[in-house]
Design a protein around this motif. Structure first.
Motif: not given
Length: 422
Positions: A202-207
């Motif tokens: 999720e953090e990679r997708a948000a970035d």
């Protein structure tokens, strides 16, 4: 012999001794409990009492490892001393009870095995030195025979030194085996849980979403401005001697375009630098209500004829559109006009209507034949950006040839109209 006596084995040995040292506070507390239960008997007075204190200390260590900071501390020690690749270990505190239970299991294993090996490290070398020196020193032999009567039963003068050397080798092998065992257990007990992997994804997708958004903003604002300025400058150069009024209007449009683009660029760079929409003194994002007329005027100043039809419908006024729909609609119109400036030809027919719960944008223009020797610029990022903008709002967009020309259509859901279009 390197796996048993090399630098990696020695570091793992240090890691085990560190575990034994960490168990000491728990062991001291457990010894007090054991002494109280045994009517004040010393926990060090007998082997059964010591083992009882050891067995009592391990659950205390497990309970203390349920606190979230236990995992980062363990991961740091494992990464530094056990030669376990960092990608196999979890980052940050344990966020779920499953992760905390796994950390507690690791903590208990590390401290328990480390305490046993630390005891062996303290006891075996002195015993091995005694065995190595017993055949050669009579005083040592006599004193040690009193402490360890079984030494006198060893036949021959070389049996004791060989036994001492064997004890040292066995200690090193036990340390290497225990270190390898913990190195294998570390990814299992300290590795990322499914919740950790989901959070990382999720953090990679948000970035990635932030990066895509910044790319769209830069492409749409700066790309459109450069296309418009290039076309306006070329048109002004062609009529420099015959139509001074047009040249003045083109230069004024260039000045206005660059000024606005600098403000938008500053706002986008503020997002990139600080990660906050409120960061930076840049201009606010343009909207249909405040900026559509200026966009159309600058496009016309570049020599492209634009016929615009606007129908707010039940909304009544573009200023009552939801803020995000107004901003994304402006960017879609801007990118459509930018594509006309770069690849198409006029005249352009633009229709923006609010029908029901959707905002519909339709832009048509004739197809232009490619200029000889002039390579096509751009890589389709603009149309992809339009589709992404529409999809983020739950809408749709399409572009392609239609009735011998080019048509761009987009539909954005409006939801509940708002009186605040900022």
């Amino acid at each position: 012999m390197r796996p048993f006596f090399g630098p990696r084995a020695r570091l793992r040995w240090v890691h085990l001794i560190l575990g034994g040292a960490l168990l000491m506070p728990y062991f001291l507390l457990a010894s007090v409990v054991v002494g109280a239960v045994n009517d004040g008997a010393d926990a060090y007075s007998s082997l059964p009492a010591m083992l009882t204190a050891y067995a009592t200390a391990l659950p205390l260590a497990a309970v203390s490892a349920l606190f979230p900071p236990a995992r980062p501390m363990s991961v740091a020690a494992v990464r530094m001393l056990c030669a376990v690749p960092g990608e196999l270990l979890a980052e940050g505190p344990a966020g779920t009870w499953a992760a905390r239970a796994r950390t507690a299991a690791w903590w208990t294993t590390h401290l328990g095995v480390g305490a046993v090996l630390s005891g062996m490290t303290l006891a075996v070398p002195p015993m091995a030195l005694v065995l190595l020196g017993t055949p050669f020193f009579a005083a040592l032999r006599e004193s040690e025979y009193e402490l360890y009567p079984w030494l006198s039963a060893l036949p021959g003068r070389l049996i004791a030194p060989l036994l001492g050397a064997a004890l040292l080798v066995a200690l090193a092998l036990c340390a290497a085996a225990a270190g390898a065992l913990l190195a294998r257990l570390a990814p299992v007990l300290l590795g990322p849980t499914p919740a950790d992997r989901l959070a990382a994804a999720e953090e990679r997708a948000a970035d990635l979403a932030v990066r895509n958004r910044l790319a769209r903003e830069l492409h749409d604002s700066v790309g459109h401005a450069l296309s418009a300025v290039t076309l306006q400058a070329a048109a002004a150069r062609r009529v420099l001697d015959t139509d001074p009024q047009f040249v003045r209007e083109a230069l004024a449009a260039i000045e206005d375009t660059t000024r606005r683009t600098v403000g938008e660029l500053d706002a986008v760079l503020g997002l990139l630098r600080d990660g906050d929409e409120r960061a930076g003194p840049g201009a606010p994002a343009p909207t249909l209500a405040a900026d559509l007329d200026g966009l159309l005027g600058r496009t016309r100043a570049g020599g492209v004829e634009v016929a615009a039809e606007e129908d707010p419908g039940p909304v009544g006024d573009w200023g009552r559109l939801p803020a995000i729909a107004s901003r994304e609609a402006y960017r879609i119109v801007q990118e459509g006009l930018s594509n006309v400036l770069k690849h198409g030809s006029g005249p352009v027919r633009l229709r923006i209507t609010a029908a029901g719960t959707e905002l519909e944008i339709t832009m048509t223009n004739p197809l232009a034949a490619p200029a000889p020797g002039r390579p096509r610029t751009g890589g389709g990022r603009g149309l992809r950006g339009i589709a992404e903008r529409a999809a983020l709002l739950g809408g749709r967009a399409e572009a392609g040839e239609h009735d011998g020309g080019w048509r761009l259509r987009a539909a954005l859901p409006l939801g509940t109209p708002s009186g605040d279009a900022r």
